[in-house]
Design an enzyme around this catalytic site. Structure first.
Site, PDB file in Angstrom:
ATOM      1  N   HIS A 102       0.777  -1.184   0.013  1.00 37.28           N
ATOM      2  CA  HIS A 102      -0.055  -0.003  -0.067  1.00 37.28           C
ATOM      3  C   HIS A 102       0.574   1.154  -0.113  1.00 37.28           C
ATOM      4  O   HIS A 102       0.107   2.395  -0.137  1.00 37.28           O
ATOM      5  CB  HIS A 102      -1.108   0.036   1.260  1.00 37.28           C
ATOM      6  CG  HIS A 102      -1.917  -1.075   1.088  1.00 37.28           C
ATOM      7  ND1 HIS A 102      -2.965  -1.343   0.375  1.00 37.28           N
ATOM      8  CD2 HIS A 102      -2.079  -2.098   1.997  1.00 37.28           C
ATOM      9  CE1 HIS A 102      -3.443  -2.331   0.406  1.00 37.28           C
ATOM     10  NE2 HIS A 102      -3.373  -3.059   1.490  1.00 37.28           N
ATOM     11  N   LYS A 151      -5.364  -9.818  -7.214  1.00 34.04           N
ATOM     12  CA  LYS A 151      -6.037  -9.295  -6.074  1.00 34.04           C
ATOM     13  C   LYS A 151      -6.880  -8.388  -6.801  1.00 34.04           C
ATOM     14  O   LYS A 151      -6.706  -7.785  -7.802  1.00 34.04           O
ATOM     15  CB  LYS A 151      -5.183  -8.361  -5.232  1.00 34.04           C
ATOM     16  CG  LYS A 151      -5.614  -7.726  -4.235  1.00 34.04           C
ATOM     17  CD  LYS A 151      -4.538  -7.044  -3.337  1.00 34.04           C
ATOM     18  CE  LYS A 151      -5.268  -6.362  -2.204  1.00 34.04           C
ATOM     19  NZ  LYS A 151      -4.189  -5.721  -1.268  1.00 34.04           N
ATOM     20  N   ASN A 186      -6.916  -2.816  -4.969  1.00 30.52           N
ATOM     21  CA  ASN A 186      -5.617  -2.461  -4.152  1.00 30.52           C
ATOM     22  C   ASN A 186      -5.648  -0.838  -4.194  1.00 30.52           C
ATOM     23  O   ASN A 186      -5.721  -0.278  -5.306  1.00 30.52           O
ATOM     24  CB  ASN A 186      -4.343  -3.059  -4.464  1.00 30.52           C
ATOM     25  CG  ASN A 186      -3.238  -2.812  -3.410  1.00 30.52           C
ATOM     26  OD1 ASN A 186      -3.472  -3.296  -2.518  1.00 30.52           O
ATOM     27  ND2 ASN A 186      -2.302  -2.087  -3.676  1.00 30.52           N
ATOM     28  N   LYS A 240     -13.962  -0.537   9.441  1.00 27.93           N
ATOM     29  CA  LYS A 240     -14.971  -0.969   8.451  1.00 27.93           C
ATOM     30  C   LYS A 240     -15.212  -2.380   8.336  1.00 27.93           C
ATOM     31  O   LYS A 240     -16.222  -2.977   8.494  1.00 27.93           O
ATOM     32  CB  LYS A 240     -14.696  -0.549   7.033  1.00 27.93           C
ATOM     33  CG  LYS A 240     -15.436  -1.051   6.230  1.00 27.93           C
ATOM     34  CD  LYS A 240     -15.331  -0.516   4.553  1.00 27.93           C
ATOM     35  CE  LYS A 240     -16.377  -0.835   3.754  1.00 27.93           C
ATOM     36  NZ  LYS A 240     -15.819  -0.483   2.253  1.00 27.93           N
ATOM     37  N   HIS A 253      -3.008  -2.551   8.110  1.00 28.12           N
ATOM     38  CA  HIS A 253      -4.246  -2.869   7.437  1.00 28.12           C
ATOM     39  C   HIS A 253      -4.849  -1.418   6.811  1.00 28.12           C
ATOM     40  O   HIS A 253      -4.810  -0.464   7.687  1.00 28.12           O
ATOM     41  CB  HIS A 253      -5.339  -3.448   8.389  1.00 28.12           C
ATOM     42  CG  HIS A 253      -6.602  -3.394   7.932  1.00 28.12           C
ATOM     43  ND1 HIS A 253      -6.989  -4.392   6.688  1.00 28.12           N
ATOM     44  CD2 HIS A 253      -7.903  -2.951   7.935  1.00 28.12           C
ATOM     45  CE1 HIS A 253      -8.127  -3.920   6.317  1.00 28.12           C
ATOM     46  NE2 HIS A 253      -8.774  -3.101   7.141  1.00 28.12           N
TER      47      HIS A 253
END
Length: 165
Positions: free
Chosen positions: A34, A64, A67, A89, A149
């Site tokens: 990320h 995936k 992303n 969430k 995360h």
């Protein structure tokens, strides 16, 4: 392929995409998936996503489906862990925090798996929410919390996050 085999394949693909590849801690995998600062140059956002997602998918062995890449220094993203705590969430995650400012983000959406993973990319200025945990023993961080995360990104209105619940 029977119903049971399809169900088993779906569960296996979910577990593979949720798993942390060997050789990474949770925070290192977050960073790999990320964080990209500065953003690498590419002809356009689709080429950028195809290049970067090829690298991510190499570790998991699957395409995936979505992303987001945060184009902000890692130290600034780590500081988000010390903003006000909010509900995540995804309920399996705890200790989420929202960014106090919008950053450059590129979203990559899977558009095709055949013949290889292909992505559509979109850049935006957005806020984000990260889940944070204390560093793992293998991490040499002086920070008591590290992002592990990426829970959500959203537009200019930081209160729009609350509307999703």
């Amino acid at each position: 392929m029977g119903t049971f085999q399809l169900l088993l394949l779906g569960v296996t693909m979910f577990l593979v995409t949720e798993a942390i590849p060997p050789g990474f801690t949770r925070a290192q995998w977050f960073n790999e998936q990320h964080v990209q600062y500065p953003k690498k140059n590419a002809l356009n956002e689709n080429v950028y996503c195809n290049n970067e997602m090829r690298r991510i998918n190499h570790y998991t062995g699957v395409c995936k489906s979505f992303n987001s890449f945060l184009h902000d220094p890692l130290d600034d993203i780590i500081m988000t862990c010390f903003q006000s705590s909010i509900r995540c969430k995804r309920k399996k995650y705890k200790n989420c925090h929202y960014s106090n400012r919008a950053v450059n983000i590129t979203d990559c959406q899977l558009v095709s798996r055949v013949p290889s993973c292909r992505y559509s990319g979109r850049s935006k200025q957005s806020h984000f929410v990260v889940g944070c945990l204390p560093p793992s023993p293998g991490e040499h961080s002086t920070s008591p919390l590290l992002p592990t995360h990426l829970d959500k990104t959203w537009g200019q209105n930081p209160y729009s996050y609350l509307l999703d619940f």
